[in-house]
Design an enzyme around this catalytic site. Structure first.
Site, PDB file in Angstrom:
ATOM      1  N   ASP A  89      38.693  87.969  81.026  1.00 33.38           N
ATOM      2  CA  ASP A  89      40.107  87.947  80.650  1.00 33.38           C
ATOM      3  C   ASP A  89      40.973  88.611  81.724  1.00 33.38           C
ATOM      4  O   ASP A  89      40.502  89.496  82.445  1.00 33.38           O
ATOM      5  CB  ASP A  89      40.281  88.662  79.298  1.00 33.38           C
ATOM      6  CG  ASP A  89      41.586  88.300  78.617  1.00 33.38           C
ATOM      7  OD1 ASP A  89      42.248  87.339  79.055  1.00 33.38           O
ATOM      8  OD2 ASP A  89      41.948  88.987  77.641  1.00 33.38           O
ATOM      9  N   HIS A  96      43.200  81.982  87.795  1.00 35.77           N
ATOM     10  CA  HIS A  96      41.983  81.279  87.360  1.00 35.77           C
ATOM     11  C   HIS A  96      41.127  80.911  88.564  1.00 35.77           C
ATOM     12  O   HIS A  96      39.902  81.003  88.539  1.00 35.77           O
ATOM     13  CB  HIS A  96      42.354  80.016  86.573  1.00 35.77           C
ATOM     14  CG  HIS A  96      43.110  80.289  85.308  1.00 35.77           C
ATOM     15  ND1 HIS A  96      42.732  81.271  84.420  1.00 35.77           N
ATOM     16  CD2 HIS A  96      44.230  79.725  84.781  1.00 35.77           C
ATOM     17  CE1 HIS A  96      43.587  81.293  83.403  1.00 35.77           C
ATOM     18  NE2 HIS A  96      44.504  80.376  83.603  1.00 35.77           N
ATOM     19  N   LEU A 122      17.543  82.978  85.829  1.00 38.73           N
ATOM     20  CA  LEU A 122      18.712  83.319  85.016  1.00 38.73           C
ATOM     21  C   LEU A 122      19.330  82.081  84.343  1.00 38.73           C
ATOM     22  O   LEU A 122      19.530  81.055  84.975  1.00 38.73           O
ATOM     23  CB  LEU A 122      19.776  83.961  85.918  1.00 38.73           C
ATOM     24  CG  LEU A 122      21.130  84.269  85.250  1.00 38.73           C
ATOM     25  CD1 LEU A 122      21.028  85.502  84.358  1.00 38.73           C
ATOM     26  CD2 LEU A 122      22.218  84.467  86.300  1.00 38.73           C
TER      27      LEU A 122
HETATM   28  C1  IPE Z   1      39.721  84.909  75.358  1.00 44.61           C
HETATM   29  O1  IPE Z   1      40.831  85.227  76.120  1.00 44.61           O
HETATM   30  C2  IPE Z   1      39.183  83.566  75.740  1.00 44.61           C
HETATM   31  C3  IPE Z   1      38.533  83.485  77.040  1.00 44.61           C
HETATM   32  C4  IPE Z   1      38.353  84.469  77.876  1.00 44.61           C
HETATM   33  C5  IPE Z   1      38.052  82.183  77.394  1.00 44.61           C
HETATM   34  P1  IPE Z   1      42.309  84.908  75.621  1.00 44.61           P
HETATM   35  O2  IPE Z   1      43.208  85.364  76.697  1.00 44.61           O
HETATM   36  O3  IPE Z   1      42.419  83.495  75.215  1.00 44.61           O
HETATM   37  O4  IPE Z   1      42.429  85.824  74.322  1.00 44.61           O
HETATM   38  P2  IPE Z   1      43.706  86.388  73.577  1.00 44.61           P
HETATM   39  O5  IPE Z   1      44.623  85.238  73.313  1.00 44.61           O
HETATM   40  O6  IPE Z   1      44.339  87.383  74.476  1.00 44.61           O
HETATM   41  O7  IPE Z   1      43.163  87.005  72.341  1.00 44.61           O
HETATM   42  C1  IPE Z   2      41.213  84.462  81.074  1.00 47.08           C
HETATM   43  O1  IPE Z   2      42.427  84.842  81.622  1.00 47.08           O
HETATM   44  C2  IPE Z   2      40.895  83.000  81.258  1.00 47.08           C
HETATM   45  C3  IPE Z   2      41.025  82.198  80.035  1.00 47.08           C
HETATM   46  C4  IPE Z   2      41.322  82.652  78.849  1.00 47.08           C
HETATM   47  C5  IPE Z   2      40.817  80.780  80.155  1.00 47.08           C
HETATM   48  P1  IPE Z   2      43.795  84.582  80.894  1.00 47.08           P
HETATM   49  O2  IPE Z   2      44.309  83.243  81.266  1.00 47.08           O
HETATM   50  O3  IPE Z   2      43.689  84.803  79.431  1.00 47.08           O
HETATM   51  O4  IPE Z   2      44.716  85.683  81.554  1.00 47.08           O
HETATM   52  P2  IPE Z   2      45.713  86.652  80.816  1.00 47.08           P
HETATM   53  O5  IPE Z   2      44.959  87.296  79.703  1.00 47.08           O
HETATM   54  O6  IPE Z   2      46.838  85.802  80.329  1.00 47.08           O
HETATM   55  O7  IPE Z   2      46.125  87.630  81.862  1.00 47.08           O
HETATM   56 MG    MG Z   3      43.877  86.408  78.209  1.00 53.01          MG
END
Ligand code: IPE
Ligand code: IPE
Ligand code: MG
Length: 255
Positions: free
Chosen positions: A34, A51, A145
């Site tokens: 995240d 990303h 792995l």
């Molecule tokens: C969780 O992250 C999903 C992934 C890392 C794929 P999100 O960014 O979607 O979660 P919330 O919305 O902050 O809970």
């Molecule tokens: C995690 O990073 C990747 C996915 C959930 C796909 P985010 O896209 O949620 O990035 P933040 O949390 O908005 O910074």
């Molecule tokens: Mg996120």
């Protein structure tokens, strides 16, 4: 031989404090990757740049996990709720698996890694599935792995689906109500063939599960990092592992 020497050299010169030792390395590590968007925003870049940068961390952590003998590394890459993001961002995320595998698949094959996916195929673009299917097919005879991408995954739906499948079997007389147990339900989950995570890591400072493996994490150890995913280092990963090694897992009993 060279490998052993290299490991020792790396350990003593590059990572004096980092390399986890001992036999209680977690077998299955799951990571909620995240903070990509915030990492990019902080640098004045579009979310998708975060990303893209996150792919390098996937590579880094995969190698780090493999090096210390982790058996399964599950990476939460796209949740069923992530479909609600802007179409442009979703499209970009759906192209990442092929982009990642185009660059890394050969090395993953060489490293004896097995690529897998946990999630629903329905709804995923053909090009995304094709890249993952190819990687899975080319690595299916590997024995190292397991690199498991949780893609289009959501835990509540997974549990509801499992309940429906068991109910169906009961209605068709294949099983009796007494056959509905923790084990038979677990067997209907998408993770039927992999053990529960021993360690869960979430980056970016968020302290929640976001619908990730609610059933499977019942006795998993949690470790949270304030670092955004693109900035997550091998040292951070090893810090998590070493802390895991200090924990006492009691499973409700006494130790
Ligand atoms: C969780 O992250 C999903 C992934 C890392 C794929 P999100 O960014 O979607 O979660 P919330 O919305 O902050 O809970
Ligand atoms: C995690 O990073 C990747 C996915 C959930 C796909 P985010 O896209 O949620 O990035 P933040 O949390 O908005 O910074
Ligand atoms: Mg996120």
């Amino acid at each position: 031989m060279f490998h052993i020497w290299k490991r020792k050299a790396e350990k003593s010169i590059l990572e004096p404090s980092g390399w986890p030792e001992g036999d209680n390395i977690p077998k299955h590590v799951a990571i909620i990757m995240d903070g990509n968007g915030r990492w990019a925003k902080k640098r004045g870049m579009p979310r998708i740049a975060g990303h893209h940068a996150g792919m390098k961390t996937v590579k880094r952590v995969t190698i780090a996990a493999d090096d210390i003998g982790v058996e399964i590394l599950t990476l939460y890459a796209f949740s069923t709720e992530n479909w609600t993001r802007p179409q442009e961002e979703v499209d970009f995320l759906m192209r990442l698996p092929q982009e990642f595998l185009k660059i890394e698949l050969n090395e993953l094959i060489e490293k004896n890694v097995q690529v897998r996916m946990t999630g629903w195929r329905e709804g995923l673009p053909a090009h995304t599935l094709q890249a993952l299917d190819e990687a899975e097919a080319k690595t299916k005879n590997n024995t190292g792995l397991i690199l498991n991408f949780a893609l289009n995954y959501g835990s509540r739906r997974e549990i509801a689906d499992a309940a429906r499948l068991l109910a169906e079997d009961a209605l068709n007389g294949k099983i009796s109500l007494g056959d509905i147990t923790e084990e038979s339900l677990a067997d209907k989950l998408l993770t039927a063939n992999i053990s529960d995570p021993d360690l869960l890591i979430r980056t970016s400072g968020e302290l929640r599960l976001s619908n990730f493996m609610l059933w499977q994490l019942a006795y998993t150890e949690f470790w949270f990092s304030p670092r955004f995913w693109p900035a997550f280092t091998k040292q951070d990963f090893y810090d998590a592992i070493r802390e895991y090694q200090q924990r006492t897992r009691r499973y409700g009993g006494l130790k």
